[in-house]
Design a protein around this motif. Structure first.
Motif, PDB file in Angstrom:
ATOM      1  N   ILE A  26       0.745  -0.966  -0.126  1.00 43.60           N
ATOM      2  CA  ILE A  26      -0.090   0.113   0.068  1.00 43.60           C
ATOM      3  C   ILE A  26       1.245   1.179   0.131  1.00 43.60           C
ATOM      4  O   ILE A  26       1.086   1.498   1.023  1.00 43.60           O
ATOM      5  N   ASP A  27       0.846   2.105  -1.041  1.00 43.12           N
ATOM      6  CA  ASP A  27       1.604   3.125  -1.825  1.00 43.12           C
ATOM      7  C   ASP A  27       0.496   3.712  -1.225  1.00 43.12           C
ATOM      8  O   ASP A  27       0.339   4.282  -1.983  1.00 43.12           O
ATOM      9  N   ALA A  28       0.354   4.126   0.006  1.00 46.30           N
ATOM     10  CA  ALA A  28      -0.882   4.794   0.279  1.00 46.30           C
ATOM     11  C   ALA A  28      -0.468   6.139  -0.801  1.00 46.30           C
ATOM     12  O   ALA A  28      -0.404   6.862  -0.229  1.00 46.30           O
ATOM     13  N   PRO A  29      -2.366   6.749  -0.943  1.00 42.61           N
ATOM     14  CA  PRO A  29      -2.476   8.511  -1.213  1.00 42.61           C
ATOM     15  C   PRO A  29      -2.400   9.164   0.055  1.00 42.61           C
ATOM     16  O   PRO A  29      -2.937   8.640   1.031  1.00 42.61           O
TER      17      PRO A  29
ATOM     18  N   LEU B 286      -5.012 -10.065   2.277  1.00 40.54           N
ATOM     19  CA  LEU B 286      -3.300 -10.864   2.484  1.00 40.54           C
ATOM     20  C   LEU B 286      -3.726 -12.293   2.972  1.00 40.54           C
ATOM     21  O   LEU B 286      -4.796 -12.272   4.214  1.00 40.54           O
ATOM     22  N   LYS B 287      -2.674 -13.029   2.732  1.00 41.05           N
ATOM     23  CA  LYS B 287      -3.375 -14.007   3.468  1.00 41.05           C
ATOM     24  C   LYS B 287      -2.214 -14.770   4.594  1.00 41.05           C
ATOM     25  O   LYS B 287      -1.596 -13.732   5.003  1.00 41.05           O
ATOM     26  N   PRO B 288      -2.698 -15.297   5.512  1.00 37.10           N
ATOM     27  CA  PRO B 288      -1.691 -16.034   7.176  1.00 37.10           C
ATOM     28  C   PRO B 288      -0.694 -16.484   6.417  1.00 37.10           C
ATOM     29  O   PRO B 288      -0.162 -17.148   5.830  1.00 37.10           O
ATOM     30  N   GLY B 289      -0.159 -15.869   7.318  1.00 32.15           N
ATOM     31  CA  GLY B 289       1.420 -15.342   6.971  1.00 32.15           C
ATOM     32  C   GLY B 289       2.298 -14.259   6.012  1.00 32.15           C
ATOM     33  O   GLY B 289       3.623 -13.983   5.655  1.00 32.15           O
ATOM     34  N   GLY B 290       1.311 -14.107   5.456  1.00 32.53           N
ATOM     35  CA  GLY B 290       2.222 -13.333   4.099  1.00 32.53           C
ATOM     36  C   GLY B 290       2.741 -11.826   5.000  1.00 32.53           C
ATOM     37  O   GLY B 290       2.275 -11.368   6.495  1.00 32.53           O
ATOM     38  N   THR B 291       2.906 -10.832   3.776  1.00 35.04           N
ATOM     39  CA  THR B 291       3.515  -9.561   4.686  1.00 35.04           C
ATOM     40  C   THR B 291       2.876  -8.072   4.161  1.00 35.04           C
ATOM     41  O   THR B 291       2.559  -9.293   2.506  1.00 35.04           O
ATOM     42  N   LEU B 292       2.374  -7.112   4.968  1.00 38.29           N
ATOM     43  CA  LEU B 292       1.786  -5.929   3.583  1.00 38.29           C
ATOM     44  C   LEU B 292       2.748  -4.645   4.402  1.00 38.29           C
ATOM     45  O   LEU B 292       3.168  -4.958   5.443  1.00 38.29           O
ATOM     46  N   VAL B 293       3.509  -4.050   2.929  1.00 41.92           N
ATOM     47  CA  VAL B 293       3.970  -3.041   3.123  1.00 41.92           C
ATOM     48  C   VAL B 293       3.037  -1.643   3.654  1.00 41.92           C
ATOM     49  O   VAL B 293       2.516  -2.215   2.094  1.00 41.92           O
ATOM     50  N   TYR B 294       3.126  -1.085   4.266  1.00 40.30           N
ATOM     51  CA  TYR B 294       2.383   0.970   4.218  1.00 40.30           C
ATOM     52  C   TYR B 294       3.393   1.915   4.057  1.00 40.30           C
ATOM     53  O   TYR B 294       4.198   1.848   4.668  1.00 40.30           O
ATOM     54  N   SER B 295       2.919   2.624   3.326  1.00 40.58           N
ATOM     55  CA  SER B 295       4.430   3.557   3.337  1.00 40.58           C
ATOM     56  C   SER B 295       3.588   5.191   2.368  1.00 40.58           C
ATOM     57  O   SER B 295       2.721   5.047   1.682  1.00 40.58           O
TER      58      SER B 295
END
Length: 507
Positions: A179-182, A222-231
């Protein structure tokens, strides 16, 4: 000339930075740093360094990223048009590096336009797994699709959907989500003075609500064990640490992966020092915030009902029926919008708002099979998806995309016209010279390369063509610049008729 900062912004930054504020403020009188990122889908890093026409300096947080010198014009070189590098602000390369993409992953880039981070993800996937690149703004998806095509991505789908609808369609499906967020864009004030003029005290709060909704949707996909990057590319805590703190309070299955305070990254503000901040007075780049989150829940949670099938669904196998590739049902889904010419369609189903009499599916696939035998000598993998007379190879079956606003369902192969298969430009840009039975290479420092990129006809004798055993010179030729593909041409009697699309040409 120094950027004139809003008074209220300056006061808030003084409170945030304390004694560091003066060093921070001085950066607004400096020239912003520029960079390029090597597209390793096409060329290894060291190979590009050897042929780059100007000096480049490594960017510490990105192994494929390099600073470019002041006055360099990387967009005005044939290598840019060959997709060998992407022009990108140095700090913007950091989020994907922290996402940890591996070949074979299923990755969602949720706010993807204009495509810099999506092309970075595509390079890390190396043609394996899949990438879904989405942007809510339809006009911005034009640049997104074009940049993915330019870099040679074969396994990318481009959507124009809300995060909520994507989460409904793909619950618990993705290994990694970016998520390269607005945002309010405060970190880009030095680079883009329009953002300064558009900013006021209420801007951060306006974006904060939107960012929280996007995070909620991403958590479901996102699946369990997955990675989410927020920027974000902003400084305001309410859009950064504040939003992540609120998200974690409502999602105990997520935890923060420590990032901050190492190397080029400063720690985030309390209570999240394990997040990261890039400050323009500490790094050669603009301002960024990055949080890396991991879904710690056990497998089986939040994964029921995905229309793409079970999350263990193999991505993009070839399906064979009686020796021929099976063609999925050609549904006329009202929400599907596919550009049939390499740009965005303004109508539905790629038809530009009018009914069209299509060649039968069998005839289309027969013409395509003849083309691949004669021109490629091999069969591209994927699920065939037809929109009218236009064919795509997708990493997902058609039914997985039904009802979603689809800009690109996959790799565009081309279309059938008057009974013949006409290869698409995105097919060419993703090929290596050895994957075409006819190719020709033009020198990157010569006049021929620029002439081709301008759409001009070239005189090329047959002995300059690289032909596979048994291939005749006449026909479609993959045109390359220093052995890297840029497009199609048709050769006949010493003349190379240019097929480079008008909207892509050198100006």
């Amino acid at each position: 000339m120094a950027v004139q900062l809003p008074h209220s912004f300056s006061e808030r930054m003084k409170n945030l930075l304390g004694r560091e504020y003066e060093a921070f403020a001085e950066t607004y009188g400096e020239i912003p740093h520029t960079g390029v990122r090597v597209n390793t889908l096409k060329i290894p890093v060291e190979a590009l360094r050897r042929i780059m026409p100007f000096g480049i300096e490594p960017i510490p947080w990105c192994s494929t990223g390099f600073y470019t010198p002041e006055g360099a014009r990387p967009g005005k070189h044939p290598y840019y048009h060959a997709g060998l590098y992407y022009i990108q602000e140095p700090s913007a390369m950091a989020p994907v590096e922290l996402l940890g993409v591996l070949p074979g992953d299923r990755v969602l880039d949720l706010c993807a336009a204009p495509g810099g981070k999506s092309t970075q993800i595509a390079a890390k996937l190396q043609g394996r797994g899949m990438l879904v690149s989405n942007d809510l703004h339809s006009e911005r998806t034009k640049a997104l699709a074009k940049n993915l095509e330019l870099c040679g991505a074969r396994n990318a789908i481009v959507l124009n959907e809300s995060p909520e609808r994507i989460a409904e369609a793909f619950p618990g499906f993705f290994d990694r989500i970016l998520i390269d967020a607005p945002c309010s864009g405060e970190g880009m004030f030095r680079k883009d003075e329009d953002m300064v003029r558009q900013w006021d005290e209420s801007t951060p709060a306006k974006y904060a609500g939107m960012q929280r909704e996007i995070l909620q949707a991403a958590a479901r996909a996102l699946k369990p064990g997955g990675t989410l990057v927020y920027s974000t590319c902003t400084f305001s805590p309410e859009e950064n640490e504040g939003g992540i703190t609120e998200f974690l309070a409502g999602h105990p299955q997520f935890s923060v992966v420590p990032v901050g305070g190492t190397g080029s990254f400063a720690p985030g503000f309390q209570p999240l020092p394990d997040t990261a901040r890039l400050w323009p007075h500490k790094v050669k780049g603009e301002g960024h915030f990055i949080a890396v989150l991991r879904h710690e829940a056990t497998a089986g949670e939040d994964t029921a009902g995905t229309r793409a099938g079970d999350p263990s669904l193999p991505v993009a196998p070839r399906r064979e029926t009686g020796g021929r590739t099976a063609v999925p049902r050609k549904d006329k889904t009202p929400e599907s919008r596919v550009d049939n010419r390499g740009g965005r369609s303004s109508g539905r189903n790629g038809s530009r708002g009018r009914s069209v009499a299509f060649t039968s599916e069998g005839d289309i696939m027969a013409a395509y099979a003849e083309f691949t035998r004669e021109q490629l000598g091999w069969q591209p993998e994927g699920f065939p998806i037809l929109f009218g007379e236009h064919l795509y190879m997708s990493p997902l079956p058609r039914e997985a995309l039904d009802g979603l606003k689809t800009v690109r369902p996959g790799w565009y192969m081309g279309q059938v016209r008057n009974g013949r298969f006409i290869p698409g430009h995105p097919l060419a840009t993703a090929l290596a010279p050895h994957e075409s039975r006819r190719s020709v290479s033009l020198a990157g420092d010569g006049a021929e390369a620029v002439s081709y990129l301008k759409g001009e006809t070239l005189s090329i004798p047959s002995d300059r063509l690289r032909l596979a055993p048994g291939a005749a010179p006449k026909g479609y030729v993959l045109v390359c610049i220093d052995e890297y593909s840029v497009g199609w041409a048709k050769w006949q009697e010493g003349i190379l008729k240019n097929e480079y699309p008008a909207g892509w040409r050198w100006t």
